[in-house]
Design a protein around this motif. Sequence first.
Motif, PDB file in Angstrom:
ATOM      1  N   GLY A   1      -3.311   5.016  -1.839  1.00  0.00           N
ATOM      2  CA  GLY A   1      -2.230   4.314  -1.166  1.00  0.00           C
ATOM      3  C   GLY A   1      -0.926   5.091  -1.137  1.00  0.00           C
ATOM      4  O   GLY A   1      -0.182   5.048  -0.141  1.00  0.00           O
ATOM      5  N   THR A   2      -0.637   5.822  -2.203  1.00  0.00           N
ATOM      6  CA  THR A   2       0.616   6.586  -2.266  1.00  0.00           C
ATOM      7  C   THR A   2       0.651   7.670  -1.199  1.00  0.00           C
ATOM      8  O   THR A   2       1.652   7.851  -0.486  1.00  0.00           O
ATOM      9  N   THR A   3      -0.466   8.409  -1.067  1.00  0.00           N
ATOM     10  CA  THR A   3      -0.518   9.462  -0.052  1.00  0.00           C
ATOM     11  C   THR A   3      -0.473   8.866   1.349  1.00  0.00           C
ATOM     12  O   THR A   3       0.156   9.429   2.253  1.00  0.00           O
ATOM     13  N   ALA A   4      -1.145   7.731   1.532  1.00  0.00           N
ATOM     14  CA  ALA A   4      -1.117   7.082   2.843  1.00  0.00           C
ATOM     15  C   ALA A   4       0.309   6.698   3.228  1.00  0.00           C
ATOM     16  O   ALA A   4       0.701   6.821   4.396  1.00  0.00           O
ATOM     17  N   HIS A   5       1.103   6.247   2.260  1.00  0.00           N
ATOM     18  CA  HIS A   5       2.484   5.887   2.591  1.00  0.00           C
ATOM     19  C   HIS A   5       3.302   7.123   2.946  1.00  0.00           C
ATOM     20  O   HIS A   5       4.167   7.082   3.841  1.00  0.00           O
ATOM     21  N   ARG A   6       3.024   8.244   2.298  1.00  0.00           N
ATOM     22  CA  ARG A   6       3.690   9.490   2.690  1.00  0.00           C
ATOM     23  C   ARG A   6       3.323   9.852   4.125  1.00  0.00           C
ATOM     24  O   ARG A   6       4.170  10.324   4.896  1.00  0.00           O
TER      25      ARG A   6
ATOM     26  N   GLN B   1      -1.404  -1.681   2.380  1.00  0.00           N
ATOM     27  CA  GLN B   1       0.028  -1.751   2.071  1.00  0.00           C
ATOM     28  C   GLN B   1       0.799  -0.762   2.926  1.00  0.00           C
ATOM     29  O   GLN B   1       1.913  -1.049   3.390  1.00  0.00           O
ATOM     30  N   ALA B   2       0.201   0.416   3.165  1.00  0.00           N
ATOM     31  CA  ALA B   2       0.875   1.433   3.968  1.00  0.00           C
ATOM     32  C   ALA B   2       0.658   1.220   5.461  1.00  0.00           C
ATOM     33  O   ALA B   2       1.607   1.283   6.251  1.00  0.00           O
ATOM     34  N   LEU B   3      -0.579   0.943   5.869  1.00  0.00           N
ATOM     35  CA  LEU B   3      -0.910   0.922   7.289  1.00  0.00           C
ATOM     36  C   LEU B   3      -0.610  -0.414   7.966  1.00  0.00           C
ATOM     37  O   LEU B   3      -0.570  -0.477   9.195  1.00  0.00           O
ATOM     38  N   VAL B   4      -0.440  -1.469   7.181  1.00  0.00           N
ATOM     39  CA  VAL B   4      -0.167  -2.791   7.753  1.00  0.00           C
ATOM     40  C   VAL B   4       1.222  -3.295   7.364  1.00  0.00           C
ATOM     41  O   VAL B   4       2.003  -3.734   8.212  1.00  0.00           O
TER      42      VAL B   4
ATOM     43  N   SER C   1      -8.225   8.598   6.186  1.00  0.00           N
ATOM     44  CA  SER C   1      -9.380   7.817   5.750  1.00  0.00           C
ATOM     45  C   SER C   1      -9.051   7.123   4.439  1.00  0.00           C
ATOM     46  O   SER C   1      -8.219   7.590   3.665  1.00  0.00           O
ATOM     47  N   GLY C   2      -9.731   6.016   4.199  1.00  0.00           N
ATOM     48  CA  GLY C   2      -9.535   5.297   2.943  1.00  0.00           C
ATOM     49  C   GLY C   2     -10.012   3.877   3.064  1.00  0.00           C
ATOM     50  O   GLY C   2     -10.317   3.385   4.154  1.00  0.00           O
ATOM     51  N   SER C   3     -10.072   3.187   1.944  1.00  0.00           N
ATOM     52  CA  SER C   3     -10.489   1.789   1.954  1.00  0.00           C
ATOM     53  C   SER C   3      -9.381   0.927   2.531  1.00  0.00           C
ATOM     54  O   SER C   3      -8.192   1.193   2.326  1.00  0.00           O
ATOM     55  N   GLY C   4      -9.782  -0.107   3.262  1.00  0.00           N
ATOM     56  CA  GLY C   4      -8.788  -0.996   3.852  1.00  0.00           C
ATOM     57  C   GLY C   4      -7.902  -1.635   2.810  1.00  0.00           C
ATOM     58  O   GLY C   4      -6.688  -1.765   3.003  1.00  0.00           O
ATOM     59  N   GLY C   5      -8.500  -2.028   1.697  1.00  0.00           N
ATOM     60  CA  GLY C   5      -7.714  -2.673   0.651  1.00  0.00           C
ATOM     61  C   GLY C   5      -6.650  -1.769   0.081  1.00  0.00           C
ATOM     62  O   GLY C   5      -5.510  -2.190  -0.164  1.00  0.00           O
ATOM     63  N   GLU C   6      -6.995  -0.501  -0.122  1.00  0.00           N
ATOM     64  CA  GLU C   6      -6.046   0.422  -0.726  1.00  0.00           C
ATOM     65  C   GLU C   6      -4.981   0.889   0.252  1.00  0.00           C
ATOM     66  O   GLU C   6      -3.838   1.139  -0.140  1.00  0.00           O
ATOM     67  N   LEU C   7      -5.333   1.012   1.516  1.00  0.00           N
ATOM     68  CA  LEU C   7      -4.385   1.554   2.493  1.00  0.00           C
ATOM     69  C   LEU C   7      -3.597   0.488   3.248  1.00  0.00           C
ATOM     70  O   LEU C   7      -2.678   0.813   3.992  1.00  0.00           O
TER      71      LEU C   7
END
Length: 513
Positions: free
Chosen positions: A67-72, A223-226, A215-221
């Motif tokens: 999640g941290t990298t996705a937010h970056r 917070q960043a993608l939604v 790429s990543g699990s919906g649950g983990e990403l």
Amino acid sequence: MAPTLTLKTGTSWPDAWRRCLAVAPEAFRDDRVLNLWNSAWQEDGRVLPAVSPVDGSPIAGPPRLDGTTAHRAVCAALDQHRAWRHLPLEERRARVAATLDALAEHRGLLALLLVWEIGKPWRLAQADVDRAIDGVRWYVDGIEPMLAGRAPLDGPVSNIASWNYPMSVLVHAMLVQALAGNAVIAKTPTDGGVACLTLACALAAREGVPVTLVSGSGGELSQALVRAPEIGCVSFVGGRDTGAAVATAVTDLGKRHVLEQEGLNTWGIWNYSDWDTLTAVIPKLFDYGKQRCTAYPRFVVQRHLFDAFLAAYLPAVRTLRVGHPLAVEQRDDPYPELDFGPVINAAKAKELRDQVAEAIERGAVPLHRATPDAARFLPGQDTAAYVQPVTLLNPPSSSPLHHAEPFGPVDTIVLVDTEAELLAAMNASNGALVATLSTDDRATYDRLAPHIRAFKVGHGAPRSRGDRHELFGGLGASWRGAFVGGDLLVRAVTRGPQGERLPGNFPEYQLLP
């Protein structure tokens, strides 16, 4: 005795992978694909193993970010967005058009990746690529009036889509969103399509289109993608369970959104006699094993027409061609003509078989169950992801097949005696994307069709998602947020006049186009 089949020349997964390495070495490595963010291909993320539904052999898995990298990545996409939104339209149009030319040049490779990653027969894989290219060209040619008086959003568009149409739904949407002035982010579907999307995004990134692919699990990403404040709009295509969680998040945040969710699309038969027409359309309804948001898995049939319906339906369903999408008699033969290959994975195949067995145990009547004897397979290949066509009469109300879309080659039939029963059965899932009513009397159709809770209702013919100018949406629980298609897709990802109300299903209003 059936001939022994072999793999068509040049179509193996290693062949496809070598071609990817040659075409886009920046995005592919010998053993993995990369994530694309901050305008660069990143060798990060934990690569998960993956297998092809075609034969169970290993293929590229998604490199899952935390999640941290996705937010970056989202923050970097915002920086891209702020630059891209001020680029002149002519420059944006030129870059998107160049991307389309590159996609067309590599059409065959994109289609081959779709065959291996999500099991599409060759004809349908090519059609998925072509629909993406042709659909976006329509916007490139006619974008000026659609953008008149409108501006890009304040942040990038985040795309979360299912695996079944990576090109004609996901890539198509991304390129139109970019053409309209937005940077775009996409999450690769968990179940397949990562290599095809990686190649498509590599071709777009080369032309300077601001694309992020992670790429990543919906649950983990999520917070960043939604939920991230940097996101200007969330575009989701998928099931109702995940869609409900996304809908709650975007509604709480007041965020622009397009949420296409599943519904049980139904085909009603009432005072009907044109059986030859129905027979001709039945095989087409099984394209890609009914793994489509606009598939018709439920027939609602007037009881006194049931014998005539079966006489039209059963011969057609017995003609369906199933098998390995690349298996041929001679290595240089044309691609096989199939209605469908595997479902998306072995777990889904088992789920469908279990649901069918349970429905029969609880009272459903099996009207047709094909066997794998006539299917086209390679000697000794893994067939765990293949499901043969099944038709059940009156699935019990306790069965998921009664009220939900199976997303596989399973038809169910419900018999009714009155128009009220017909409408109730056709509206079983509280909203759908498409429906069809076959009746000889136009006045009957005109009277009943408005009471069918589907966005598009056909008269004796199937409806589809549509391309170019055709609008698309859903009624009831099948859709949340702005409708799309034609100029509505551009309106959904741009800002118009103060106080504008977009056509769509919103918590505070519903506005049909």
